[in-house]
Design a protein around this motif. Structure first.
Motif, PDB file in Angstrom:
ATOM      1  N   VAL A 174       0.849  -1.206   0.000  1.00 22.07           N
ATOM      2  CA  VAL A 174       0.000   0.000   0.000  1.00 22.07           C
ATOM      3  C   VAL A 174       0.879   1.249   0.000  1.00 22.07           C
ATOM      4  O   VAL A 174       0.656   2.185  -0.776  1.00 22.07           O
ATOM      5  N   ILE A 175       1.882   1.266   0.859  1.00 26.56           N
ATOM      6  CA  ILE A 175       2.788   2.422   0.936  1.00 26.56           C
ATOM      7  C   ILE A 175       3.540   2.606  -0.379  1.00 26.56           C
ATOM      8  O   ILE A 175       3.656   3.724  -0.885  1.00 26.56           O
ATOM      9  N   ALA A 176       4.031   1.509  -0.943  1.00 25.28           N
ATOM     10  CA  ALA A 176       4.782   1.597  -2.203  1.00 25.28           C
ATOM     11  C   ALA A 176       3.911   2.156  -3.326  1.00 25.28           C
ATOM     12  O   ALA A 176       4.360   3.003  -4.103  1.00 25.28           O
ATOM     13  N   HIS A 177       2.664   1.696  -3.399  1.00 22.54           N
ATOM     14  CA  HIS A 177       1.773   2.215  -4.443  1.00 22.54           C
ATOM     15  C   HIS A 177       1.402   3.670  -4.178  1.00 22.54           C
ATOM     16  O   HIS A 177       1.276   4.462  -5.119  1.00 22.54           O
ATOM     17  N   ALA A 178       1.245   4.051  -2.921  1.00 21.41           N
ATOM     18  CA  ALA A 178       0.947   5.452  -2.596  1.00 21.41           C
ATOM     19  C   ALA A 178       2.099   6.360  -3.034  1.00 21.41           C
ATOM     20  O   ALA A 178       1.874   7.451  -3.568  1.00 21.41           O
ATOM     21  N   VAL A 179       3.317   5.895  -2.823  1.00 16.85           N
ATOM     22  CA  VAL A 179       4.491   6.666  -3.257  1.00 16.85           C
ATOM     23  C   VAL A 179       4.476   6.835  -4.772  1.00 16.85           C
ATOM     24  O   VAL A 179       4.701   7.933  -5.290  1.00 16.85           O
ATOM     25  N   LEU A 180       4.163   5.757  -5.494  1.00 17.79           N
ATOM     26  CA  LEU A 180       4.154   5.851  -6.954  1.00 17.79           C
ATOM     27  C   LEU A 180       2.967   6.659  -7.471  1.00 17.79           C
ATOM     28  O   LEU A 180       3.070   7.295  -8.527  1.00 17.79           O
ATOM     29  N   ILE A 181       1.859   6.637  -6.771  1.00 13.75           N
ATOM     30  CA  ILE A 181       0.730   7.490  -7.164  1.00 13.75           C
ATOM     31  C   ILE A 181       1.161   8.950  -7.102  1.00 13.75           C
ATOM     32  O   ILE A 181       0.908   9.727  -8.026  1.00 13.75           O
ATOM     33  N   GLU A 182       1.804   9.319  -6.019  1.00 13.55           N
ATOM     34  CA  GLU A 182       2.327  10.684  -5.880  1.00 13.55           C
ATOM     35  C   GLU A 182       3.303  10.995  -7.012  1.00 13.55           C
ATOM     36  O   GLU A 182       3.246  12.064  -7.630  1.00 13.55           O
ATOM     37  N   TYR A 183       4.185  10.067  -7.286  1.00 14.94           N
ATOM     38  CA  TYR A 183       5.215  10.268  -8.323  1.00 14.94           C
ATOM     39  C   TYR A 183       4.587  10.447  -9.711  1.00 14.94           C
ATOM     40  O   TYR A 183       4.920  11.372 -10.433  1.00 14.94           O
TER      41      TYR A 183
END
Length: 77
Positions: free
Chosen positions: A36-45
């Protein structure tokens, strides 16, 4: 945070959490919040730093899939 850092944070989380799940380690249920955290980071990116709609939508989809997995493994039991 720099673009480079964001991508490496998510890459590290994906590799670590993916390995934990693939090996079916006893603590694998804790890998899903990592996804979840990894995907949230990539969503921001992919939204703000390097706009890319297909990858943004893909990460949004997997973000919600992993929210469901987190609920099923950690909250529901």
């Amino acid at each position: 945070m720099k673009q480079f850092d964001l991508k490496w944070i998510s890459t590290t989380l994906f590799v670590t959490c993916g390995t934990i799940v693939a090996l079916r380690l006893p603590f694998m249920k804790y890998a899903f919040p990592g996804f979840v955290i990894a995907h949230a980071v990539l969503i921001e990116y992919f939204w703000k730093i390097h706009p890319n709609r297909p990858l943004l939508l893909q990460n949004i989809y997997f973000f919600f899939i992993n929210i469901i997995a987190t609920y099923m493994w950690l909250i529901k039991g």
